[in-house]
Design an enzyme around this catalytic site. Structure first.
Site, PDB file in Angstrom:
ATOM      1  N   LYS A  24       0.827  -1.224   0.000  1.00 30.47           N
ATOM      2  CA  LYS A  24       0.000   0.000   0.000  1.00 30.47           C
ATOM      3  C   LYS A  24       0.853   1.262   0.000  1.00 30.47           C
ATOM      4  O   LYS A  24       0.727   2.121  -0.857  1.00 30.47           O
ATOM      5  CB  LYS A  24      -0.915   0.007   1.236  1.00 30.47           C
ATOM      6  N   ASN A  25       1.746   1.377   0.999  1.00 30.39           N
ATOM      7  CA  ASN A  25       2.411   2.670   1.185  1.00 30.39           C
ATOM      8  C   ASN A  25       3.407   2.996   0.084  1.00 30.39           C
ATOM      9  O   ASN A  25       3.507   4.148  -0.342  1.00 30.39           O
ATOM     10  CB  ASN A  25       3.068   2.741   2.571  1.00 30.39           C
ATOM     11  N   ARG A  94      -4.161  10.902   4.071  1.00 27.45           N
ATOM     12  CA  ARG A  94      -3.008  11.782   4.226  1.00 27.45           C
ATOM     13  C   ARG A  94      -1.990  11.637   3.106  1.00 27.45           C
ATOM     14  O   ARG A  94      -1.328  12.595   2.722  1.00 27.45           O
ATOM     15  CB  ARG A  94      -2.357  11.446   5.565  1.00 27.45           C
ATOM     16  N   CYS A 118      -5.066  12.994  12.509  1.00 33.94           N
ATOM     17  CA  CYS A 118      -5.663  11.790  11.936  1.00 33.94           C
ATOM     18  C   CYS A 118      -5.923  10.798  13.053  1.00 33.94           C
ATOM     19  O   CYS A 118      -5.777  11.118  14.230  1.00 33.94           O
ATOM     20  CB  CYS A 118      -4.775  11.207  10.860  1.00 33.94           C
ATOM     21  N   ARG A 123      -0.304  15.032  13.196  1.00 32.62           N
ATOM     22  CA  ARG A 123       0.739  14.639  12.230  1.00 32.62           C
ATOM     23  C   ARG A 123       1.184  15.868  11.450  1.00 32.62           C
ATOM     24  O   ARG A 123       0.643  16.201  10.404  1.00 32.62           O
ATOM     25  CB  ARG A 123       0.216  13.540  11.298  1.00 32.62           C
ATOM     26  N   PRO A 124       2.203  16.563  11.966  1.00 32.25           N
ATOM     27  CA  PRO A 124       2.638  17.815  11.334  1.00 32.25           C
ATOM     28  C   PRO A 124       3.217  17.601   9.932  1.00 32.25           C
ATOM     29  O   PRO A 124       3.560  16.482   9.556  1.00 32.25           O
ATOM     30  CB  PRO A 124       3.726  18.334  12.277  1.00 32.25           C
ATOM     31  N   ILE A 125       3.333  18.727   9.183  1.00 32.74           N
ATOM     32  CA  ILE A 125       3.926  18.677   7.833  1.00 32.74           C
ATOM     33  C   ILE A 125       5.101  19.650   7.734  1.00 32.74           C
ATOM     34  O   ILE A 125       5.508  20.038   6.658  1.00 32.74           O
ATOM     35  CB  ILE A 125       2.867  19.001   6.746  1.00 32.74           C
ATOM     36  N   ASP A 309       3.724   0.166  12.266  1.00 33.83           N
ATOM     37  CA  ASP A 309       2.502  -0.394  11.664  1.00 33.83           C
ATOM     38  C   ASP A 309       2.272  -1.853  12.069  1.00 33.83           C
ATOM     39  O   ASP A 309       1.189  -2.392  11.844  1.00 33.83           O
ATOM     40  CB  ASP A 309       2.558  -0.289  10.133  1.00 33.83           C
ATOM     41  N   ARG A 402      -9.114   0.068   3.707  1.00 29.40           N
ATOM     42  CA  ARG A 402      -8.157   1.024   3.137  1.00 29.40           C
ATOM     43  C   ARG A 402      -6.868   0.319   2.716  1.00 29.40           C
ATOM     44  O   ARG A 402      -6.203   0.776   1.786  1.00 29.40           O
ATOM     45  CB  ARG A 402      -7.774   2.086   4.182  1.00 29.40           C
TER      46      ARG A 402
HETATM   47  N1  EPU Z   1       6.650  14.293  11.381  1.00 21.15           N
HETATM   48  C1  EPU Z   1       6.789  15.599  11.724  1.00 21.15           C
HETATM   49  N2  EPU Z   1       6.817  16.530  10.728  1.00 21.15           N
HETATM   50  C2  EPU Z   1       6.678  16.187   9.420  1.00 21.15           C
HETATM   51  C3  EPU Z   1       6.522  14.832   9.074  1.00 21.15           C
HETATM   52  C4  EPU Z   1       6.510  13.892  10.085  1.00 21.15           C
HETATM   53  O1  EPU Z   1       6.925  15.959  12.909  1.00 21.15           O
HETATM   54  O2  EPU Z   1       6.688  17.092   8.555  1.00 21.15           O
HETATM   55  C5  EPU Z   1       6.611  13.284  12.456  1.00 21.15           C
HETATM   56  C6  EPU Z   1       5.270  12.540  12.478  1.00 21.15           C
HETATM   57  O3  EPU Z   1       4.281  13.263  13.169  1.00 21.15           O
HETATM   58  C7  EPU Z   1       5.637  11.241  13.158  1.00 21.15           C
HETATM   59  C8  EPU Z   1       7.065  11.015  12.670  1.00 21.15           C
HETATM   60  O4  EPU Z   1       7.543  12.269  12.186  1.00 21.15           O
HETATM   61  O5  EPU Z   1       5.642  11.447  14.534  1.00 21.15           O
HETATM   62  C9  EPU Z   1       7.204   9.981  11.572  1.00 21.15           C
HETATM   63  O6  EPU Z   1       6.235  10.211  10.569  1.00 21.15           O
HETATM   64  P1  EPU Z   1       6.517   9.836   9.046  1.00 21.15           P
HETATM   65  O7  EPU Z   1       6.559  11.110   8.268  1.00 21.15           O
HETATM   66  O8  EPU Z   1       7.670   8.917   8.982  1.00 21.15           O
HETATM   67  O9  EPU Z   1       5.196   9.045   8.684  1.00 21.15           O
HETATM   68  P2  EPU Z   1       4.282   9.250   7.406  1.00 21.15           P
HETATM   69  O10 EPU Z   1       5.107   9.422   6.195  1.00 21.15           O
HETATM   70  O11 EPU Z   1       3.253  10.261   7.693  1.00 21.15           O
HETATM   71  C10 EPU Z   1       4.225   6.720   6.748  1.00 21.15           C
HETATM   72  C11 EPU Z   1       3.168   5.685   6.523  1.00 21.15           C
HETATM   73  C12 EPU Z   1       2.571   5.266   7.852  1.00 21.15           C
HETATM   74  C13 EPU Z   1       3.693   4.714   8.743  1.00 21.15           C
HETATM   75  C14 EPU Z   1       4.779   5.788   8.888  1.00 21.15           C
HETATM   76  C15 EPU Z   1       5.974   5.330   9.696  1.00 21.15           C
HETATM   77  C16 EPU Z   1       2.265   6.213   4.343  1.00 21.15           C
HETATM   78  C17 EPU Z   1       1.116   6.657   3.537  1.00 21.15           C
HETATM   79  N3  EPU Z   1       2.117   6.209   5.660  1.00 21.15           N
HETATM   80  O12 EPU Z   1       3.568   7.845   7.342  1.00 21.15           O
HETATM   81  O13 EPU Z   1       1.662   4.210   7.576  1.00 21.15           O
HETATM   82  O14 EPU Z   1       3.175   4.367   9.988  1.00 21.15           O
HETATM   83  O15 EPU Z   1       5.251   6.203   7.598  1.00 21.15           O
HETATM   84  O16 EPU Z   1       6.520   4.198   9.141  1.00 21.15           O
HETATM   85  O17 EPU Z   1       3.299   5.827   3.805  1.00 21.15           O
HETATM   86  C18 EPU Z   1      -0.257   2.883   7.864  1.00 21.15           C
HETATM   87  O18 EPU Z   1      -0.007   2.367   6.767  1.00 21.15           O
HETATM   88  O19 EPU Z   1      -1.131   2.425   8.653  1.00 21.15           O
HETATM   89  C19 EPU Z   1       0.484   4.068   8.283  1.00 21.15           C
HETATM   90  C20 EPU Z   1       0.091   4.880   9.248  1.00 21.15           C
END
Ligand code: EPU
Length: 424
Positions: A24-25, A94, A118, A123-125, A309, A402
């Site tokens: 998926k991811n 997201r 979420c 979940r900040p960006i 996950d 999903r």
């Molecule tokens: N974070 C920030 N700022 C940012 C981005 C991230 O503070 O700009 C923080 C997040 O809040 C979190 C940490 O950094 O605390 C790690 O987040 P990451 O960005 O690695 O996660 P993501 O890209 O949002 C993806 C997967 C998630 C999976 C995580 C960690 C996708 C679509 N989602 O999320 O998958 O848990 O990486 O491996 O690829 C799922 O499939 O159920 C799922 C949640």
């Protein structure tokens, strides 16, 4: 409003073999990355799950050709007529946010609704925004949306405070069309990021991964390609939990063991039988367990750490262990919402803090009506239901759909008594 539910009658030891779908991811990230190509991209082994359908809607909303059937997806972003991604998509999924960088790089501008919190908490960006700014994009933050533009993206060195999967993917994709060299330091080296880098290379991008540094040499244009989506390691791990919690003996076909090493080692620590079998073309995974698992603590962290996950599934396996386990999730601030539903089945779990839980094992889980609160928490409920006496009815399964293709069909193939039915 009535919808579909999953019914599980527990007590069957799972037997037989199962084939895992495409990931998926990495598929969602690759779909967003396809917008960088001036030419058709054909993706195979695409999982037929609702997140992929949502991403096809996002891509179509940009006016880009996108067609999905029989696990094959064709995207032709030769033209991207619209550069706005709407709230209805970003709020639903997201991963839609990942189209921002590719649309910006191709079109010189992009607007996107800001993703909110979420199911897993805030979940900040900020890393995404800071990364795009470092690449010389102008970012106007309008609270509810972002307007991003550029008059020439320029490569530079970018340090990530945390090795975020999404931010690494966003910056790496955008940098493919920036001039000069971009270095992402403390990049995520999650298998999904590495898969995306391989895909971008197939489009003609120039990317090198060395330890936790990703170096991208920008090119003027990327072309179309054909690409096969790799197996979903989280689905594979989820089935390993299903096999172990039912004291079964199953084969999970064609996995890449390196993608799952921390998880497999922790399964072994818990006394689960783990055997890697060379099948001539690749590796199958045998998972078996006779008695109850041994209590085992886990602590999630970015790859190659224990994957967040797979935490809900492992916690559930520990709920039938002979003793107490401590489960810590360091990735998300609120990933334990699902435990209140697990308690309805008799799971003895206590939240010590936002990110730490204690699970006392029991061998007396009992079926009940429960609701899924998020994707991985949903499959944790299924795992507990498989180990429970009697019937469990899982509601709000839209979360589960999903990310898992034909879940009840695959489980039935292993001898589970389960079906998806219309709620009365
Ligand atoms: N974070 C920030 N700022 C940012 C981005 C991230 O503070 O700009 C923080 C997040 O809040 C979190 C940490 O950094 O605390 C790690 O987040 P990451 O960005 O690695 O996660 P993501 O890209 O949002 C993806 C997967 C998630 C999976 C995580 C960690 C996708 C679509 N989602 O999320 O998958 O848990 O990486 O491996 O690829 C799922 O499939 O159920 C799922 C949640």
């Amino acid at each position: 409003m009535p919808g579909k539910i999953i019914k599980v009658t527990g007590g069957q030891r799972l037997r037989g073999s199962v084939r895992i779908s495409g990931c998926k991811n990495s598929c969602l990230a690759i779909m967003a990355g396809s917008l960088l190509a001036k030419g058709p991209v054909t993706l195979r082994n695409v999982p037929d799950i609702s997140d992929v359908h949502t991403m096809t809607e996002v891509i179509k909303s940009l006016g880009v050709y996108c067609d999905f059937k029989d696990n094959t997806l064709v995207i032709d972003a030769t033209c991207i007529p619209n550069t706005h991604t709407d709230y209805k998509f970003v709020s639903k999924m997201r991963a839609s946010f990942n189209v921002l960088g590719p649309v910006l790089a191709r079109c010189g501008e992009a607007t996107i609704s800001r993703p909110g919190g979420c199911d897993l908490g805030e979940r900040p960006i900020d890393y995404h925004i800071a990364g795009l700014k470092k690449l010389s994009a102008n970012v106007i933050d309008l609270q509810s949306s972002l307007e991003v533009s550029h008059t020439g993206l320029k490569g530079t060195s970018i340090f990530l405070d945390r090795d975020s999967v999404g931010a690494t993917e966003q910056i790496m994709s955008t940098a493919c069309l920036a001039s000069g060299t971009t270095r992402i330091i403390n990049a995520s080296i999650d298998p999904d990021v590495i898969e995306l880098s391989r895909f971008l290379q197939a489009l003609g991008a120039n990317i090198r991964v060395s330890g936790k540094v990703i170096e991208i040499e920008g090119v003027r244009e990327l072309r179309g390609t054909e690409y096969n989506i790799a197996f979903d390691r989280i689905e594979a791990g989820t089935f390993a939990v299903f096999g172990a919690i039912t004291k079964g003996d199953i084969i999970i076909k064609d996995i890449i063991p390196d993608h799952l090493s921390s998880f497999l080692l922790k399964m072994k620590d818990a006394g689960v039988g783990i055997e890697l079998i060379d099948n001539g073309d690749g590796t199958d995974l045998r998972v078996f367990l006779n008695g109850r698992p041994s209590p085992t603590d886990i602590f999630t962290s970015p790859f190659p750490g224990f994957p967040t996950d797979l935490m809900p599934g492992f916690l559930t396996l520990m709920s039938v262990a002979e003793g107490t386990s401590v489960i810590t999730d360091t990735i998300f601030v609120d990933r334990f919402k699902f435990i209140d539903e697990l308690k309805r089945l008799g799971v003895n779990v206590k939240r010590n803090s936002e990110q730490v839980c204690m699970v006392n094992g029991t061998d007396a889980l009992t079926g009940a009506d429960v609701k899924s609160t998020d994707l991985r928490g949903g499959t944790a409920l299924i795992a507990a239901a498989l180990a429970s006496v009697g019937e469990t009815r899982i509601h709000h399964i839209e979360h589960i759909l999903r990310g898992y293709e034909n879940l009840t069909g695959k489980l039935s193939g292993l001898g589970a008594e389960t079906s998806m039915i219309e709620e009365a």
